[in-house]
Every structure is written in C-alpha cells, then in structure tokens.
Scaffold this motif. Structure first.
Motif, PDB file in Angstrom:
ATOM      1  N   THR A 315      -1.419 -26.971  38.919  1.00  0.00           N
ATOM      2  CA  THR A 315      -2.742 -26.471  38.531  1.00  0.00           C
ATOM      3  C   THR A 315      -3.666 -27.621  38.154  1.00  0.00           C
ATOM      4  O   THR A 315      -4.867 -27.608  38.450  1.00  0.00           O
ATOM      5  CB  THR A 315      -2.618 -25.492  37.356  1.00  0.00           C
ATOM      6  OG1 THR A 315      -1.762 -24.399  37.731  1.00  0.00           O
ATOM      7  CG2 THR A 315      -3.974 -24.944  36.952  1.00  0.00           C
ATOM      8  N   ARG A 318      -5.600 -29.364  41.078  1.00  0.00           N
ATOM      9  CA  ARG A 318      -6.236 -28.419  41.999  1.00  0.00           C
ATOM     10  C   ARG A 318      -7.586 -28.911  42.539  1.00  0.00           C
ATOM     11  O   ARG A 318      -8.083 -28.387  43.543  1.00  0.00           O
ATOM     12  CB  ARG A 318      -6.434 -27.064  41.314  1.00  0.00           C
ATOM     13  CG  ARG A 318      -7.422 -27.096  40.163  1.00  0.00           C
ATOM     14  CD  ARG A 318      -7.433 -25.804  39.373  1.00  0.00           C
ATOM     15  NE  ARG A 318      -8.394 -25.837  38.278  1.00  0.00           N
ATOM     16  CZ  ARG A 318      -8.194 -26.434  37.113  1.00  0.00           C
ATOM     17  NH1 ARG A 318      -7.052 -27.074  36.894  1.00  0.00           N
ATOM     18  NH2 ARG A 318      -9.114 -26.430  36.174  1.00  0.00           N
ATOM     19  N   ASN A 319      -8.186 -29.922  41.891  1.00  0.00           N
ATOM     20  CA  ASN A 319      -9.499 -30.398  42.344  1.00  0.00           C
ATOM     21  C   ASN A 319      -9.427 -31.485  43.417  1.00  0.00           C
ATOM     22  O   ASN A 319     -10.459 -31.992  43.850  1.00  0.00           O
ATOM     23  CB  ASN A 319     -10.305 -30.943  41.158  1.00  0.00           C
ATOM     24  CG  ASN A 319     -10.725 -29.840  40.198  1.00  0.00           C
ATOM     25  OD1 ASN A 319     -10.973 -28.708  40.614  1.00  0.00           O
ATOM     26  ND2 ASN A 319     -10.794 -30.161  38.922  1.00  0.00           N
ATOM     27  N   LEU A 341       0.479 -20.679  43.459  1.00  0.00           N
ATOM     28  CA  LEU A 341      -0.441 -21.778  43.720  1.00  0.00           C
ATOM     29  C   LEU A 341      -1.851 -21.450  43.253  1.00  0.00           C
ATOM     30  O   LEU A 341      -2.315 -20.314  43.411  1.00  0.00           O
ATOM     31  CB  LEU A 341      -0.481 -22.092  45.213  1.00  0.00           C
ATOM     32  CG  LEU A 341       0.781 -22.671  45.852  1.00  0.00           C
ATOM     33  CD1 LEU A 341       0.565 -22.792  47.364  1.00  0.00           C
ATOM     34  CD2 LEU A 341       1.123 -24.026  45.264  1.00  0.00           C
ATOM     35  N   PRO A 342      -2.571 -22.452  42.707  1.00  0.00           N
ATOM     36  CA  PRO A 342      -3.991 -22.254  42.428  1.00  0.00           C
ATOM     37  C   PRO A 342      -4.788 -22.373  43.723  1.00  0.00           C
ATOM     38  O   PRO A 342      -4.247 -22.730  44.773  1.00  0.00           O
ATOM     39  CB  PRO A 342      -4.306 -23.417  41.481  1.00  0.00           C
ATOM     40  CG  PRO A 342      -3.376 -24.502  41.938  1.00  0.00           C
ATOM     41  CD  PRO A 342      -2.112 -23.804  42.358  1.00  0.00           C
ATOM     42  N   PHE A 344      -7.197 -24.463  45.934  1.00  0.00           N
ATOM     43  CA  PHE A 344      -7.607 -25.857  46.092  1.00  0.00           C
ATOM     44  C   PHE A 344      -8.981 -25.865  46.788  1.00  0.00           C
ATOM     45  O   PHE A 344      -9.085 -26.066  47.999  1.00  0.00           O
ATOM     46  CB  PHE A 344      -6.579 -26.628  46.908  1.00  0.00           C
ATOM     47  CG  PHE A 344      -5.270 -26.843  46.197  1.00  0.00           C
ATOM     48  CD1 PHE A 344      -5.040 -28.015  45.488  1.00  0.00           C
ATOM     49  CD2 PHE A 344      -4.278 -25.876  46.220  1.00  0.00           C
ATOM     50  CE1 PHE A 344      -3.841 -28.226  44.823  1.00  0.00           C
ATOM     51  CE2 PHE A 344      -3.066 -26.068  45.560  1.00  0.00           C
ATOM     52  CZ  PHE A 344      -2.852 -27.246  44.851  1.00  0.00           C
ATOM     53  N   GLN A 369      -4.722 -20.974  50.394  1.00  0.00           N
ATOM     54  CA  GLN A 369      -5.375 -21.359  49.146  1.00  0.00           C
ATOM     55  C   GLN A 369      -6.270 -22.587  49.301  1.00  0.00           C
ATOM     56  O   GLN A 369      -6.758 -23.116  48.306  1.00  0.00           O
ATOM     57  CB  GLN A 369      -4.310 -21.658  48.076  1.00  0.00           C
ATOM     58  CG  GLN A 369      -3.404 -20.487  47.725  1.00  0.00           C
ATOM     59  CD  GLN A 369      -4.157 -19.359  47.051  1.00  0.00           C
ATOM     60  OE1 GLN A 369      -4.587 -18.425  47.721  1.00  0.00           O
ATOM     61  NE2 GLN A 369      -4.346 -19.464  45.750  1.00  0.00           N
ATOM     62  N   SER A 370      -6.480 -23.025  50.540  1.00  0.00           N
ATOM     63  CA  SER A 370      -7.291 -24.228  50.776  1.00  0.00           C
ATOM     64  C   SER A 370      -8.409 -23.905  51.766  1.00  0.00           C
ATOM     65  O   SER A 370      -8.332 -24.252  52.952  1.00  0.00           O
ATOM     66  CB  SER A 370      -6.401 -25.352  51.324  1.00  0.00           C
ATOM     67  OG  SER A 370      -5.278 -25.567  50.488  1.00  0.00           O
TER      68      SER A 370
END
Length: 443
Positions: A315, A318-319, A341-342, A344, A369-370
């Motif tokens: 987490t 994530r940036n 997963l957070p 991204f 998630q991306s």
C-alpha cells in the motif's frame, strides 16, 4: 639512475617537466603503495607525494583470514586446520599487522597537513579488546577529517564495541561516507553534524538503540542517497527515517536477526527511488513513501519467519510510476498481501517476474489495478496459464525477456496477447527480437 642525476635538468625524463600539481594528480590514480614509493626518487618527488589526494589502504592479509574464518556453515576445526597449514597463528590473524600500521603512519606523516579528497581503509581490528589498534584507526580517521576529506571509506571489522572519533561526526567537508562491515558501533556523540554529507553507505553496522535515525541520520541535513546493507550480522536496522533522502537501497540477508515479531518501517516523505531486498516480515508498521516514483522489490520467504504480512508495504508504494517485482516478490505479494492490492493510479511501467500460476494470477489483478499502465515487461513466460491475457485497450509496449522462440513459448505468447494477437503483431514482435528480448508495440 641516482637522485643527483635525476635532478639534473638535462637528464630529466618528460614526466618530470610537468608541474607538481599535475604529477600529484597522476600519483593519485596509482595504488597508494606505489605512489608512496615515488617519494624515494628524489627530494622533489618526496614533496610531490604530499599532493596526492587519494589514499587507499587494504589490509588484505587480515581480511583474507577473516573471510576464511566465516564461510556459511563453516566447520571451526577445518578453519583452524586451514590456518595451521598456512603457517598462520589464529589469534594474530584477527588483527592488522604492525607492518600495516607502520605503512599507514608513515604515509600520513609524509603528507603532513596537505588537503585530501578521498581516504579508504580496510582492516580487521581484533576479536578481543585491542585498544592500541582501535586508537590507531581513530588517529588515522581524525587525521584525514582534519585535512578536509570529502570521501571516506571505512571497512572496519571489530568483534567488540568500537568508538569512532567524535571529529568524524562533526566533519564539515565530508560528502560521501561508507562505514562497515560487521562493526559494533559504540554510543554515538549526542550531537552529530555532517552538513555536507550527501551519500551514506552503511554496511553491516550495529547501532545502539535509535542511534541510526534519531542521532546519525538526524545530523545529515542534506543527505540524498542512503544505502543500508546488512549480511550475516546482528542488529539489523528496523526503522529508516529521513526527511531529505531521495534514493534508498536496502539489502538485508541476516537470518540470525529475523524473528516472528520482526518489523520494518520506512519514513521517507521525499524518497523517489527505493530498492528493497529482504525476507517478508510480520509487519511493516509505518510506510511513508508518498513521493516515490520507482521501486524495485525482492522479497522472499525465510523459514524462521512463520507470520508474514506485506499489506502496508505494498500500500505504501502505491504511488509509484515504475515498479520492478522479482519472481520471489510476486509469490510473497500473492500470498501475504492480506487485504488485497491497492490501486496503482500512477503506474506506467511494470517489470514482472513470474515462475508459477500464483504469479500469473497476481499479474491479472495488478493489470486491473493499474489503469494507466503503458509498458509491461514480462521477465519470463515460465508457468503461464491461459487464465491471464493482455488488456485490450491499455498496454502500449510489451517486452518479453528470456524468450527462446520455442513452439511452446509462441503458444503461450499468443494466448497472453489474447485479443491483440494477430499474425502481423506476432511477426512484428519477432522481427524486433534482439538478444532474447521480444518487443511488441501497439497502436
């Protein structure tokens, strides 16, 4: 040629006509031992050596004995037999020799108080208390710090508590410092001030409680790059905190220092680059990496750690815009990122290592998630399952590393390309193949 004829201007060689400052620079590129020997040529060359601004001392004999002493899973009796066969007494092998001490002393004395840029020393102080040798090391360090050294490389092995001279921690000129390896560092001065230090490499150093972050790093107001390596040694730092560090490399390989309750914290609000290699730990208590742009993770499972949770670590990164995951990291994240997963939101470049079905399943989740991902690098097609395929309207560049061109690999590749797969795309990728790297570019 004797010294008298050497000083005769009609007999001089071409190099002797160069200015003293240029000759000093040339000598600085030579091994220190060779550079020192030029001081015997003539009176002029004795003074030229004072202009050498790069000194390096390596007590190879003691270091060789040290390495022979502690191979992984070494048998103590075999080591003692090895030493006896070399005609080396075990106790004397722990310390640097009197000859080494005299060489360093003479060299520094020859240079008087002339400025110095770089000083490097590698030595083994002793297993038992050896105040005389510790005093020598402290005196050498104080000498070069007092002469304005800007780059200092201290590879000192000491089996007992070692106090470095206070002058070192108040240097106004030090820009780059390397310190280690396997050094029990005594209590630091209460006030550390290194106003010019930009690069710090800590290699297997035991710090007193909170001395690393609260005293050492706190006294480095312009520090930009930090490397913390810890191998087969106790006292692994569990918190790394700095408001200024922009690049961080952490390499931990110390099974003797990892337990079920071992945790790790990163408090680095201005960090832009992280390279982290370690076993997966029970907890990542604080992960403040809001400015992170690129991260390379190499996490693995250690047998002596039964409880693992990397949720906060994942987490916390994530940036990132660029992310590199080793095959071992992929397995760890799949199994121990317990809250999923957070998102991204900034990720545009992903390098993904995968060796089994768990990894490919994680890749499917990561692609979901991306939303901004543009470049995907697959490190290997091993273990590919048909359950994962490339998003239709997302990735613009796909690179497949270690591609051998076998029928099985081509089949896996076509399945992975999914809706983007056609003869033209495959042919274009094969045409661009170089050095076992296959590349596809999508419109």
């Amino acid at each position: 040629m004797d010294a008298k004829s050497f000083d005769n201007p009609f007999r001089r060689d071409a190099i002797s006509w160069l200015p003293d400052e240029v000759l000093g620079k040339i000598l600085s590129f030579l091994p220190t031992k060779q550079a020192v020997s030029t001081s015997l040529l003539s009176t002029r060359w004795r003074y030229i050596f004072r202009l050498v601004d790069n000194l390096e001392f390596d007590d190879s004999f003691s270091l060789l004995a040290q390495e022979a002493q502690q191979p992984r899973n070494a048998n103590r009796e075999a080591f003692e037999k090895f030493l006896r066969a070399q005609g080396v007494d075990e106790q004397t092998s722990y310390v640097f020799t009197e000859g080494f001490k005299n060489m360093v002393d003479r060299t520094l004395a020859l240079q008087c108080d002339y400025p110095i840029k770089k000083f490097s020393i590698k030595c083994h102080v002793g297993k038992d208390d050896d105040d005389s040798r510790k005093a020598c090391v402290g005196r050498w360090i104080s000498n070069v710090v007092g002469r304005g050294v800007s780059e200092l490389d201290l590879r000192i092995k000491d089996g007992t508590e070692h106090f470095l001279p206070p002058l070192l921690f108040a240097s106004k000129t030090l820009v780059k410092l390397t310190i280690g390896t396997q050094l029990y560092l005594g209590k630091l001065p209460s006030y550390v001030s290194l106003p010019s230090l930009k690069v710090l490499f800590i290699d297997s150093v035991f710090f007193e409680y909170e001395d690393l972050c609260c005293v050492f790093l706190a006294g480095c107001p312009v520090l930009e790059e930090l490397l913390v390596h810890h191998k087969d040694f106790t006292g692994m730092p569990e918190t790394i905190s700095s408001p200024t560090v922009k690049r961080l490399s952490v390499y931990y390989d110390s099974p003797i220092d990892v337990y079920d309750d071992t945790s790790m914290s990163f408090d680095l609000p201005n960090l832009v680059y992280l390279e982290y290699s370690d076993c997966a730990l029970a907890e990542y208590m604080q992960v403040n990496l809001d400015s992170l742009v690129e991260a390379k993770l190499d996490l693995y499972e250690a047998g002596n750690v039964k409880r693992r949770d990397v949720t906060n670590l994942v987490t916390g990164i994530r940036n990132v815009e660029i992310l590199h995951l080793s095959p071992a990291s992929v397995d760890v994240i799949y199994s121990y990122c317990r809250d999923g997963l957070p998102v991204f939101n900034n990720l545009v470049n992903l390098s993904f290592g995968c060796k089994n079905q768990r990894g490919w399943n994680l890749l499917a989740d990561l692609l979901e998630q991306s939303p901004k991902l543009e470049t995907l690098i697959i490190q290997d097609l091993t273990g590919y399952t048909r359950d994962v395929s490339m998003p239709l309207n997302q990735v613009k560049v796909l690179r497949v590393l270690n591609y051998g061109g076998t029928d099985e690999e081509l089949k896996r590749l076509k399945n992975f390309l999914g809706g983007k797969c056609n003869a033209e795309v495959v042919d274009e990728g094969i045409r661009l193949q170089t050095n076992r790297i296959l590349e596809f570019q999508f419109q």
